[in-house]
Motif scaffolding. Structure first.
Motif, mmCIF file in Angstrom:
data_model
loop_
_atom_site.group_PDB
_atom_site.id
_atom_site.type_symbol
_atom_site.label_atom_id
_atom_site.label_comp_id
_atom_site.label_asym_id
_atom_site.label_seq_id
_atom_site.Cartn_x
_atom_site.Cartn_y
_atom_site.Cartn_z
ATOM 1 N N ASN A 5 0.854 -1.181 0.000
ATOM 2 C CA ASN A 5 0.000 0.000 0.000
ATOM 3 C C ASN A 5 0.892 1.233 0.000
ATOM 4 O O ASN A 5 1.914 1.263 0.689
ATOM 5 N N ARG B 151 -1.195 1.871 6.402
ATOM 6 C CA ARG B 151 -2.418 1.158 6.068
ATOM 7 C C ARG B 151 -2.086 -0.063 5.206
ATOM 8 O O ARG B 151 -1.243 0.008 4.315
ATOM 9 N N ALA C 88 -3.796 -4.395 4.221
ATOM 10 C CA ALA C 88 -4.885 -5.359 4.406
ATOM 11 C C ALA C 88 -4.763 -6.079 5.742
ATOM 12 O O ALA C 88 -5.768 -6.385 6.390
ATOM 13 N N ARG D 154 -3.707 -4.881 8.522
ATOM 14 C CA ARG D 154 -4.234 -4.000 9.568
ATOM 15 C C ARG D 154 -5.768 -3.950 9.520
ATOM 16 O O ARG D 154 -6.425 -4.006 10.572
ATOM 17 N N SER D 155 -6.334 -3.839 8.321
ATOM 18 C CA SER D 155 -7.792 -3.789 8.184
ATOM 19 C C SER D 155 -8.428 -5.067 8.734
ATOM 20 O O SER D 155 -9.452 -5.022 9.427
ATOM 21 N N GLU E 118 -8.080 -5.040 12.671
ATOM 22 C CA GLU E 118 -9.008 -4.107 13.305
ATOM 23 C C GLU E 118 -10.424 -4.659 13.326
ATOM 24 O O GLU E 118 -11.134 -4.546 14.331
ATOM 25 N N ALA E 119 -10.829 -5.274 12.205
ATOM 26 C CA ALA E 119 -12.180 -5.838 12.117
ATOM 27 C C ALA E 119 -12.359 -7.004 13.092
ATOM 28 O O ALA E 119 -13.389 -7.125 13.759
ATOM 29 N N CYS F 83 1.758 -3.366 9.447
ATOM 30 C CA CYS F 83 1.999 -3.102 8.022
ATOM 31 C C CYS F 83 3.480 -3.061 7.657
ATOM 32 O O CYS F 83 3.824 -2.820 6.496
ATOM 33 N N VAL G 95 -9.156 -9.269 3.815
ATOM 34 C CA VAL G 95 -10.060 -8.270 4.397
ATOM 35 C C VAL G 95 -11.494 -8.791 4.412
ATOM 36 O O VAL G 95 -12.214 -8.650 5.404
#
Length: 266
Positions: free
Chosen positions: A152, A157, A159, A161-162, A165-166, A194, A255
């Motif tokens: 990225n 940021r 994937a 990390r996303s 977090e989710a 990341c 993700v």
């Protein structure tokens, strides 16, 4: 003749066969996607171009001439003169810099342990030690090879990390996240997930997996880590392997997988 009593005693002294502690092991092998590969190549090309331009201007063979210099092979090179920033531009830059100061939200703060003996670089994460086992442990590979599968342009940021977090939002205290390459440490700052640097040691990884006391262990790495030894270990422990077959599993798929993964927390 050896008596039955002696045989039983010898069996008691024999070392126990070590088995993987987690009741369930899951490993995701990420493969590169075309878009991330193109972005990475473009950024590398731009970096090389800028380095080349600076080298030409600093080349001792470039004879000063006018506002630039003359290179025997490249010809006249005009020196780029940057105009001083206006007062308004300087003010905006100062405000942007102020806005970039690191802050933690409540979710991140719950993962940070700033004990003086447990620093994780500048992120105050903690070394994995004798903490009570979590129901779910997620380990994210942060070795340099991950840059090709989870790239990225925004370094904070990605994937991984996303996904994290989710899952933390859905599973809350049931999950504990860590990052690893040649060492493994619990996540402090979310952006540390990341990172992509260094190498990893598969022998150490296998040892950490065997020692994990989590009920469910999930490891996110790249397809290059699928070795014969790793496949045999995962297969012998009934582990779930995703992305190791014909169909590639990309960072976008990771993700999307967060929704299904969090269902087991309820």
């Amino acid at each position: 003749m050896i008596s039955l009593r002696k045989i039983i005693c010898l069996m008691c002294l024999a070392p126990a066969v070590s088995m993987a502690t987690p009741k369930k092991i899951e490993m995701i092998f990420l493969s590169p996607k075309k878009v991330s590969m193109i972005l990475e190549l473009l950024d590398k090309k731009q970096s090389i171009s800028m380095s080349s331009h600076l080298a030409q201007n600093d080349d001792p063979h470039c004879v000063p001439m006018g506002d630039g210099c003359f290179h025997p092979q490249l010809g006249y090179i005009e020196k780029k003169v940057e105009a001083p920033p206006s007062a308004e531009a300087a003010k905006e830059a100062a405000e942007d810099k102020k806005a970039e100061l690191k802050t933690f939200n409540a979710l991140e703060t719950s993962l940070v342990n700033c004990d003086k003996n447990n620093y994780f670089d500048i992120f105050c994460g903690k070394e994995k030690g004798d903490a009570p086992p979590a129901e779910i442990e997620i380990w994210f590979d942060i070795s340099s090879s991950l840059k090709s599968v989870d790239y990225n342009r925004e370094p904070d940021r990605c994937a991984r990390r996303s996904f994290m977090e989710a899952v933390i939002k859905g599973c809350k205290s049931k999950v504990r996240a860590s990052v690893y390459n040649t060492s493994i440490k619990e996540v402090g700052d979310f952006s540390s997930v990341c990172m992509s640097y260094g190498t990893n040691d598969q022998k150490r990884l296998l040892s950490w997996m065997k020692d994990s006391k989590a009920k469910h262990l999930l490891i996110v790495t790249d397809i290059d880590e699928m070795s014969v030894e790793m496949r045999e270990f995962l297969g012998s422990n009934g582990a779930k392997m995703t992305g190791d077959g014909v169909k590639a599993f990309t960072s976008d798929d990771l993700v999307d997988y967060a929704k299904d993964f969090t269902k087991m927390c309820h």
